[in-house]
Each structure stands twice: as structure tokens, then as C-alpha cells.
Motif scaffolding. Structure first.
Motif, PDB file in Angstrom:
ATOM      1  N   ASP A 127       8.388   9.931  -3.611  1.00  0.00           N
ATOM      2  CA  ASP A 127       7.097   9.511  -3.339  1.00  0.00           C
ATOM      3  C   ASP A 127       6.675   9.775  -1.771  1.00  0.00           C
ATOM      4  OD1 ASP A 127       4.724   7.953  -4.381  1.00  0.00           O
ATOM      5  OD2 ASP A 127       5.254   6.589  -2.816  1.00  0.00           O
ATOM      6  N   ALA A 128       5.493  10.083  -1.848  1.00  0.00           N
ATOM      7  CA  ALA A 128       4.865  10.081  -0.366  1.00  0.00           C
ATOM      8  C   ALA A 128       3.352   9.580  -0.590  1.00  0.00           C
ATOM      9  CB  ALA A 128       4.803  11.524   0.023  1.00  0.00           C
ATOM     10  N   GLY A 129       2.576  10.034   0.503  1.00  0.00           N
ATOM     11  CA  GLY A 129       1.285   9.245   0.535  1.00  0.00           C
ATOM     12  C   GLY A 129       0.201   9.971  -0.093  1.00  0.00           C
ATOM     13  N   GLU A 130      -0.831   9.442  -0.469  1.00  0.00           N
ATOM     14  CA  GLU A 130      -2.220   9.897  -1.285  1.00  0.00           C
ATOM     15  C   GLU A 130      -3.198  10.443   0.066  1.00  0.00           C
ATOM     16  OE1 GLU A 130       0.442   9.668  -3.819  1.00  0.00           O
ATOM     17  OE2 GLU A 130      -0.042   7.838  -2.706  1.00  0.00           O
ATOM     18  N   ILE A 131      -3.807  11.227  -0.216  1.00  0.00           N
ATOM     19  CA  ILE A 131      -4.982  11.527   0.563  1.00  0.00           C
ATOM     20  C   ILE A 131      -6.327  11.779  -0.022  1.00  0.00           C
ATOM     21  CG2 ILE A 131      -5.858  13.309   2.302  1.00  0.00           C
ATOM     22  CD1 ILE A 131      -3.145  13.770   3.532  1.00  0.00           C
ATOM     23  N   GLY A 132      -7.335  11.199   0.675  1.00  0.00           N
ATOM     24  CA  GLY A 132      -8.737  11.053  -0.102  1.00  0.00           C
ATOM     25  C   GLY A 132      -9.491  12.458   0.298  1.00  0.00           C
ATOM     26  N   ILE A 133     -10.693  12.284  -0.253  1.00  0.00           N
ATOM     27  CA  ILE A 133     -11.744  13.126  -0.007  1.00  0.00           C
ATOM     28  C   ILE A 133     -12.234  13.277   1.267  1.00  0.00           C
ATOM     29  CG2 ILE A 133     -14.208  13.846  -0.641  1.00  0.00           C
ATOM     30  CD1 ILE A 133     -13.487  12.694  -3.667  1.00  0.00           C
ATOM     31  N   GLY A 134     -12.366  14.369   2.143  1.00  0.00           N
ATOM     32  CA  GLY A 134     -12.865  14.452   3.278  1.00  0.00           C
ATOM     33  C   GLY A 134     -12.272  13.686   4.493  1.00  0.00           C
ATOM     34  N   THR A 135     -10.886  13.614   4.387  1.00  0.00           N
ATOM     35  CA  THR A 135      -9.980  12.770   5.134  1.00  0.00           C
ATOM     36  C   THR A 135      -9.543  13.734   6.413  1.00  0.00           C
ATOM     37  OG1 THR A 135      -9.217  11.417   3.518  1.00  0.00           O
ATOM     38  CG2 THR A 135      -7.850  11.393   5.152  1.00  0.00           C
ATOM     39  N   ALA A 150       0.762  -1.368   0.031  1.00  0.00           N
ATOM     40  CA  ALA A 150       0.018   0.161  -0.100  1.00  0.00           C
ATOM     41  C   ALA A 150       0.793   1.316  -0.029  1.00  0.00           C
ATOM     42  CB  ALA A 150      -0.951  -0.134   0.975  1.00  0.00           C
ATOM     43  N   LYS A 151       1.873   1.058   0.814  1.00  0.00           N
ATOM     44  CA  LYS A 151       2.792   2.446   0.936  1.00  0.00           C
ATOM     45  C   LYS A 151       3.537   2.585  -0.437  1.00  0.00           C
ATOM     46  CE  LYS A 151       6.476   2.141   3.943  1.00  0.00           C
ATOM     47  NZ  LYS A 151       7.065   2.076   5.115  1.00  0.00           N
ATOM     48  N   ASN A 152       4.030   1.783  -1.158  1.00  0.00           N
ATOM     49  CA  ASN A 152       4.572   1.797  -2.510  1.00  0.00           C
ATOM     50  C   ASN A 152       3.576   1.889  -3.558  1.00  0.00           C
ATOM     51  OD1 ASN A 152       7.555   1.701  -1.822  1.00  0.00           O
ATOM     52  ND2 ASN A 152       6.706   0.177  -0.351  1.00  0.00           N
ATOM     53  N   GLY A 153       2.406   1.722  -3.411  1.00  0.00           N
ATOM     54  CA  GLY A 153       1.540   1.768  -4.643  1.00  0.00           C
ATOM     55  C   GLY A 153       0.524   2.843  -4.728  1.00  0.00           C
ATOM     56  N   ASN A 154       0.752   3.938  -3.997  1.00  0.00           N
ATOM     57  CA  ASN A 154      -0.207   4.999  -4.130  1.00  0.00           C
ATOM     58  C   ASN A 154      -1.506   4.443  -3.646  1.00  0.00           C
ATOM     59  OD1 ASN A 154       1.785   6.622  -5.092  1.00  0.00           O
ATOM     60  ND2 ASN A 154       1.096   7.001  -7.075  1.00  0.00           N
ATOM     61  N   GLY A 155      -1.618   4.075  -2.572  1.00  0.00           N
ATOM     62  CA  GLY A 155      -3.052   3.345  -2.045  1.00  0.00           C
ATOM     63  C   GLY A 155      -2.913   3.530  -0.497  1.00  0.00           C
ATOM     64  N   ASN A 156      -4.090   2.628  -0.140  1.00  0.00           N
ATOM     65  CA  ASN A 156      -4.142   2.776   1.175  1.00  0.00           C
ATOM     66  C   ASN A 156      -4.522   1.201   1.950  1.00  0.00           C
ATOM     67  OD1 ASN A 156      -6.719   2.608   0.371  1.00  0.00           O
ATOM     68  ND2 ASN A 156      -7.130   4.679   0.632  1.00  0.00           N
ATOM     69  N   TYR A 157      -4.403   0.879   3.245  1.00  0.00           N
ATOM     70  CA  TYR A 157      -4.526  -0.380   3.428  1.00  0.00           C
ATOM     71  C   TYR A 157      -5.708  -0.438   4.741  1.00  0.00           C
ATOM     72  CZ  TYR A 157      -3.086  -4.269   6.427  1.00  0.00           C
ATOM     73  OH  TYR A 157      -2.898  -5.493   7.343  1.00  0.00           O
ATOM     74  N   SER A 158      -6.405  -1.207   4.619  1.00  0.00           N
ATOM     75  CA  SER A 158      -7.547  -1.369   5.756  1.00  0.00           C
ATOM     76  C   SER A 158      -7.646  -2.961   6.048  1.00  0.00           C
ATOM     77  CB  SER A 158      -8.953  -0.938   5.525  1.00  0.00           C
ATOM     78  OG  SER A 158      -8.743   0.547   5.041  1.00  0.00           O
ATOM     79  N   TYR A 159      -7.757  -2.968   7.458  1.00  0.00           N
ATOM     80  CA  TYR A 159      -8.067  -4.446   7.976  1.00  0.00           C
ATOM     81  C   TYR A 159      -9.282  -4.825   8.237  1.00  0.00           C
ATOM     82  CZ  TYR A 159      -7.777  -8.522  10.639  1.00  0.00           C
ATOM     83  OH  TYR A 159      -8.035  -9.922  11.001  1.00  0.00           O
ATOM     84  N   ILE A 160     -10.178  -5.514   7.431  1.00  0.00           N
ATOM     85  CA  ILE A 160     -11.565  -5.879   7.524  1.00  0.00           C
ATOM     86  C   ILE A 160     -11.600  -7.166   8.545  1.00  0.00           C
ATOM     87  CG2 ILE A 160     -13.634  -6.505   6.395  1.00  0.00           C
ATOM     88  CD1 ILE A 160     -12.426  -3.769   5.505  1.00  0.00           C
ATOM     89  N   ASN A 161     -12.403  -6.969   9.962  1.00  0.00           N
ATOM     90  CA  ASN A 161     -12.474  -7.941  10.662  1.00  0.00           C
ATOM     91  C   ASN A 161     -14.008  -8.170  10.962  1.00  0.00           C
ATOM     92  OD1 ASN A 161     -12.895  -5.436  12.019  1.00  0.00           O
ATOM     93  ND2 ASN A 161     -12.174  -6.255  14.089  1.00  0.00           N
ATOM     94  N   SER A 162     -14.920  -7.676  10.501  1.00  0.00           N
ATOM     95  CA  SER A 162     -16.462  -7.666  10.471  1.00  0.00           C
ATOM     96  C   SER A 162     -17.062  -6.936   9.150  1.00  0.00           C
ATOM     97  CB  SER A 162     -16.738  -7.297  11.780  1.00  0.00           C
ATOM     98  OG  SER A 162     -16.795  -5.740  11.676  1.00  0.00           O
ATOM     99  N   ALA A 163     -18.201  -7.381   9.179  1.00  0.00           N
ATOM    100  CA  ALA A 163     -19.036  -6.835   8.067  1.00  0.00           C
ATOM    101  C   ALA A 163     -19.252  -5.197   8.524  1.00  0.00           C
ATOM    102  CB  ALA A 163     -20.318  -7.654   7.916  1.00  0.00           C
ATOM    103  N   SER A 164     -19.276  -4.908   9.700  1.00  0.00           N
ATOM    104  CA  SER A 164     -19.381  -3.490   9.866  1.00  0.00           C
ATOM    105  C   SER A 164     -18.511  -2.677   9.563  1.00  0.00           C
ATOM    106  CB  SER A 164     -19.881  -3.279  11.453  1.00  0.00           C
ATOM    107  OG  SER A 164     -18.940  -3.859  12.388  1.00  0.00           O
TER     108      SER A 164
END
Length: 655
Positions: A503-511, A433-447
Motif C-alpha cells: 500500500d502507498a498513498g492516493e493522489i487527487g485531481i490537480g495535485t 489517514a495513511k492506512n485508510g486510503n485518504g488524506n488528513y487536513s487540520y482545520i484552524n479557521s473558516a478560511s
């Protein structure tokens, strides 16, 4: 009391945490005195929900798609593959080039099924050829419309998070990978008054820590990334934007929970919100790990639920492609309209888990397909869903880092959803994620999936600024020392700040991105060991500092960013003054400060940090309660419950 200003515009594991791995959450009731918490605290309630979950899990695991034998999940084995065996390519080569499955030009516009590495891909049961890895043999015929609930529906996975499932203790022992973290040290401004770091923050660590605690275990220290815990939450104080600048900056200073002689500097950077109707259309490529290691209730079945939630939000202008990989990679869908939800959902529902894990092959295939479908002005993004356990082809962290760094130049963003327990390779996914212009989230539940992919879709899937860097310079005339809290794996050299090739990180809308520093001012009191009541005055001020001669400033925040598609960066600055107006604790900004302080304190305790100082778990609960605020979505309240669960576990572990 706090002051605020606004702009327009290695760690040590917990002693005994691994030696005493609990099989269930036990202990006395956790009642937070005076806190209006609705989280369950009665032991009987917890035990009942555990029993219900175990019964539910036993009846649902493995139902997804009528899959066959999942086989062994040990690295290097190829259990129960439904296709022809694929030989592992040389680790020094980039796999996938030249294969039928990875040649984008050979993809049919309808549901074309690429052969895996040119193999027959014929199911062991005699199914038809040309089915991609991880797709049932029936999938080669036109996809039927969905009839009834999927095999693993949201009804069988709790909509709300609970502590009901306790996996066997040995699932966690030694099988998961994390990048090492050494706490940032306190720095004397006479030695270095400035530091620079990538401003992008993921949030995977919070839900991962949550998984550990709710499973009756304490997380390893390296799983606790302080900045990710802090930035899991929304912050409420009003931010003021200036013209066309994508960010607003706010600073505040208050008491440190760790050291009474020091203060906590709070820096909040927020990007602009955009009406959902104004977001660009998306070209999304789902890259889905269907290897044998994904054959678990909290992996492929939950993955399906997550993607279904996202698909329901798509419009007819959005396009979806699906690539799967196990022993090799294959294309399931190619550029299907978001309006054709039945077709996309049916393809997701048919996914099965078996085989080894050729992750690099899948990445190459996904990029080739995404490049073929690339459209200027759209949100061109690959979303990888995996446990990160790559074991065929390029699989080392360094090799994957090189691979994904080359792909970064395509202009395609690369996001990751992590799943599972026991063999979670957090280090691999963080690196990608850090090197691919993206983000990383861990999903532990449907919520959690709903939070990441629906509620926070704008911030997670739509970039508003690229290569976002932060630099903070402290005025040596007023600040004796400082310590950055978190961000240890995102540090940059100071000279990289103005270098637009870095290179550095990307930031999304309303973050929201929150940064905390612990600072010590001159005259705040000396160490007890030196016998001095007051700190020594500074000998000199750094003459060539941009802010060193400004006696009324503590520090200056600088944000450098690129607009999407542009090569040259823009600069924003805000100086934090020493004489700003005081803000009461009961303001929105004051409550935000208190809550962020509480989360930082919790992370220090979890990491057994040498900087924890006087802060204990009761202080964390008190600060969090005082900073609860409106909490419309209940995430801060959920944090209170998590801290109480930790306190109970810590008592059981004797810590």
C-alpha cells in the motif's frame, strides 16, 4: 541559477519552547524591508484584534444547538451524555457489531435514528428515545427548513485568519500527540544510491504550526513535518502532460540554502486537472465526533461551518450520509441528495457535544453505511471530523491501524479533518489517514476549511491515482551523497516499489507534490576537517545500476501508480541531466524553487535540525520574498507574515 527539465507525461524540541509558554504575542514590529506585504504588523492592531476575538468567543462558545453541559474533557469520563450510558466494549474486539446503531440493514431510507448500542438514548431532560449520540432530542422530528443564521455562523468566526485568540498556555502542555520524526540522514551513494517512499502528502502540519505560532508559542519539533509545510502551497510553473498519463514530472537543481558546497534538487509531480463538471458523483459519509472533548469554539462549531461549506458545493447527484459518535455511534442521515441542502444543513446544525469518544465504533458504523450505499464509479468516501481523542473501545494507535487497514479493502476512501487545541491527537489521525486510503487536513479557521473543502476539493476528495510510490536513484558517478528532506514517516523498502501488493498513498485531481533533496556532487569541495580543497573522485560506478553508466545524468525519478479500481501498476520515469539549460530565477519555475527552499529552511529552523547549517530566518524571508510570484490567493504572502511572527517569538524566547 537553476537548471530544469520537464517530462510530458528524533527530533529535538526547541530549547525553552515548553519552559516559556507565552500567554500573548508581544514584541517589536516585524517589518520585512522591501517586501510588499499587507499583513498586519503593528502591535496595536494585534492587541485590538485579540480583544475583539476574546469578546466574540465569550459570546459564542457553547451556543451551537443549545447544548447542555459539556462536562469534563478528561479521557475516560462521560460528561453530560444526552443518551443512555453505553458500556465500553472489550478493547480486543471490534466494537459496534450487532448494535442497532451499527446495523446498516436496519437504517430507514428517511431520517432513521439508530439507538446507541441498544440503549434507550433518552435525553436526561425527558426527550424522546432513539436519538443518536450528539444530536439534540428535537432532532427526532422531521427536520425543519433553516430559518436565519445558524447558532455559530461564519459571521462569528473570522473569514480571514488572524492572531487574535490566545488560549491559556497550559492547553498545549503535554496533551497533544505526535508521531516521532528523526531527520533523514545524508547517505553516501557508495553505500546506497536509491530510496523509495510513498508520494502522498497531507498538509495538516502547516495549519497546525500556524496555530502554535499565532497563539504565541513555538511548535514541538514533531509537529513540524517538512514535506507537509512545503506541499501546503500551490506551484505555478507550467507542466506538460503526455497522452493519457495522469502525471507530469519536472526537475530542477539550484543552490542549497543550508550548505554552500551542496545543491538542492527540486522534483515536482503534478496530476492532471479535470473540469469540475466531469468529476464523478460522490457518496459522502460524514463521520462526526460529538463527544464532550469537541465542546470548544474551535472544534464542533468550526466543524459545522466546514461541512456547511462542503454541502453548498454538492449537486443533486451527490449523496450525503451522517454518522455521529460519542459514547456510541448513531446514524443521523442516510443517503440524502445533495440537492436537499436544507435538510442536510439542519441536521448538521443540531449536533451537540457530550459524552466519551467511541471512535472505533463510529468508524465501523460509517463503513457499514458507506458499503450499503456504495456505487461503482462514484467517489465513495468517509470524512471523519474529530480531535482524534478516542477513549472507548479500540483506541490505541496500533489497534486503530489494524482496524482501518482491514477497511481499506472495501474501496472506500477515508479522509480526516482535524480540529482543536490542547488534546489534538495528530498521531492517531495521521495513522488513520495513511492506512485508510485518504488524506488528513487540520482545520484552524473558516478560511482553511474553504481552502481544503472548496478551493482544493478536487485534490482532497477525488482520487486520480492509487498506491502512488516514488523511487529516486542517484548516479554514483556524479552524486557523492544525498539527503531526502522530509517524508520520514512515508519511507518504503526499495523492493516495495515494484510490489503491487504494498500500500502507498492516493493522489487527487490537480495535485502538486514537491520533493526536495540536498545533494553533493563529486568535486564540490571536501570537508574543512580533512584539509582537502576538492572532493575525491569516485572509485567506481555501480555497474548494474539502470542509470549508473549514463555519465550525463544526476538521478532518475520513477513514479509507480495504479489507476483507480485497477490492481496492476504503471511506471513513469524522468532522468535529471547534468547539462540541462539554465533557468533564470524570475521564471515561474525559478520562483517556485525559491519559495519551496524558503519553506524547507523554515521547517529546518522550527525543528532545530542539525542540517540547518548557514540558513537563518532572514534568509528564509529573503527567499520567500523572491519566490512570492503572482500569489493570487495570498497564501505565500501569509507565509511571510507567519515567518515574521515566528521571528518575534524566537526573540522573546531568547533563541
Amino acid at each position: 541559477m537553476f537548471g530544469g527539465s520537464n517530462i510530458m507525461g528524533n527530533s529535538k524540541a526547541k530549547p525553552g519552547a515548553w519552559a516559556v509558554l507565552a500567554a500573548m504575542v508581544l514584541g517589536a514590529n516585524l517589518m520585512l524591508s522591501g517586501c510588499a506585504s499587507s499583513a498586519p504588523t503593528e502591535e496595536t492592531t494585534v492587541q485590538a484584534t485579540k480583544a475583539a476575538k476574546k469578546q466574540e468567543t465569550a459570546g459564542t462558545t457553547g451556543q451551537s444547538g443549545g447544548q447542555g453541559s459539556a462536562g469534563s474533557t478528561q479521557a475516560g469520563q462521560t460528561p453530560g451524555q444526552s443518551g443512555g450510558s453505553a458500556s465500553a466494549p472489550d478493547a480486543s474486539e471490534v466494537p459496534g457489531s450487532g448494535s442497532a446503531a451499527t446495523t446498516a440493514a436496519q437504517v430507514l431510507e428517511d431520517e432513521a435514528w439508530g439507538a446507541a448500542d441498544g440503549g434507550s438514548a433518552k435525553a436526561a431532560s425527558g426527550g424522546a428515545a432513539n436519538a443518536p449520540a450528539g444530536v439534540s432530542p428535537e432532532a427526532i422530528s422531521p427536520a425543519p427548513a433553516l430559518t436565519g443564521a445558524p447558532a455559530y455562523s461564519s459571521q462569528s468566526y473570522p473569514a480571514q485568519r488572524d492572531v487574535s485568540y490566545i488560549p491559556p498556555a497550559d492547553l498545549y502542555a503535554g496533551g497533544e500527540g505526535y508521531l516521532g520524526i528523526d531527520d533523514s540522514r545524508a547517505v553516501d551513494t557508495s553505500v546506497e544510491s536509491m530510496l523509495t517512499f510513498s508520494l502522498k502528502v497531507d498538509t495538516s502540519a502547516y495549519t497546525n504550526v500556524q496555530r502554535y505560532i499565532e497563539s504565541g508559542m513555538l511548535p514541538p519539533a514533531d509537529a513540524v513535518k517538512t514535506e507537509e509545510l512545503i506541499n501546503y502551497f500551490e506551484y505555478d510553473g507550467k507542466m506538460t502532460f503526455n497522452g493519457y498519463e495522469p502525471f507530469a514530472i519536472y526537475t530542477q537543481v539550484g543552490a542549497s540554502p543550508f550548505d554552500s558546497r551542496k545543491e538542492l534538487a527540486y522534483v515536482r509531480v503534478r496530476s492532471k486537472d479535470i473540469d469540475p463538471s466531469q468529476r464523478p458523483a460522490s457518496n459522502l459519509t460524514f463521520l462526526i465526533d460529538t463527544s464532550g472533548s469537541m465542546d470548544s469554539y474551535d472544534k464542533l462549531p468550526l466543524l459545522k461551518e466546514a461541512f456547511k461549506l462542503l454541502v453548498e458545493t454538492l449537486s443533486e447527484d451527490d449523496k450525503v450520509s451522517i454518522v455521529t459518535y460519542a459514547g456510541s455511534a448513531g446514524i443521523v442521515l442516510d443517503s440524502v441528495s445533495g440537492a436537499d441542502k436544507d435538510r442536510i444543513l439542519a441536521a448538521i446544525d443540531r449536533l451537540e457535544a457530550s459524552g466519551s469518544t467511541a471512535g472505533a465504533d463510529g468508524i465501523n458504523t460509517a463503513y457499514k453505511l458507506a458499503e450499503k450505499n456504495y456505487r461503482e464509479g462514484r467517489n465513495n468516501r468517509i470524512i471523519l471530523a474529530t480531535d482524534g481523542d478516542f477513549n472507548v473501545g479500540v483506541s490505541s494507535i496500533s489497534g486503530l491501524e489494524k482496524l482501518i487497514s482491514r477497511k481499506r479493502e472495501t474501496g472506500i476512501y477515508f479522509s480526516i479533518l482535524g480540529f482543536g487545541t490542547g488534546n489534538l491527537q495528530d498521531d492517531t489521525m495521521e495513522t488513520l489517514a495513511k492506512n485508510g486510503n485518504g488524506n488528513y487536513s487540520y482545520i484552524n479557521s473558516a478560511s482553511t476549511a474553504r481552502k481544503v473543502l472548496v478551493e482544493e476539493m478536487g485534490s482532497n476528495l477525488f482520487a486520480v491515482a492509487n498506491d502512488v510510490k516514488a523511487q529516486v536513484e542517484f548516479n554514483p558517478a556524479n552524486v557523492k551523497s544525498y539527503r531526502l528532506i522530509g517524508y520520514e514517516n512515508r519511507m518504503l523498502a526499495n523492493e516495495d516499489f515494484a510490489d503491487d501488493t504494498k500500500d502507498a498513498g492516493e493522489i487527487g485531481i490537480g495535485t502538486d507534490v514537491v520533493v526536495l533533496f540536498e545533494i553533493e556532487r563529486w568535486g564540490s569541495g571536501g570537508d574543512a576537517s580533512d584539509g582537502k580543497k576538492y572532493g575525491q573522485a569516485p572509485v567506481a560506478v555501480v555497474a548494474n545500476s539502470e542509470i549508473g553508466n549514463d555519465a550525463d545524468e544526476l538521478f532518475e525519478v520513477r513514479i509507480r501508480y495504479k489507476n483507480p479500481g485497477e490492481e496492476n501498476s504503471n511506471l513513469m520515469t524522468l532522468a535529471c541531466k547534468t547539462d540541462f539549460a539554465q533557468a533564470a530565477d524570475n521564471t515561474a519555475h525559478g520562483r517556485d524553487f525559491l519559495f519551496a527552499s524558503a519553506v524547507a529552511g523554515f521547517a529546518h529552523i522550527l525543528r532545530d535540525s542539525e542540517y540547518t547549517g548557514k540558513c537563518d530566518i532572514d534568509d528564509v524571508l529573503e527567499m520567500a520574498k523572491s519566490g512570492l510570484g503572482a500569489d493570487e490567493k495570498g497564501y505565500r504572502e501569509e507565509f511571510l507574515y507567519l515567518v515574521q511572527e515566528y521571528r518575534r517569538l524566537a526573540r522573546e524566547y531568547g533563541e
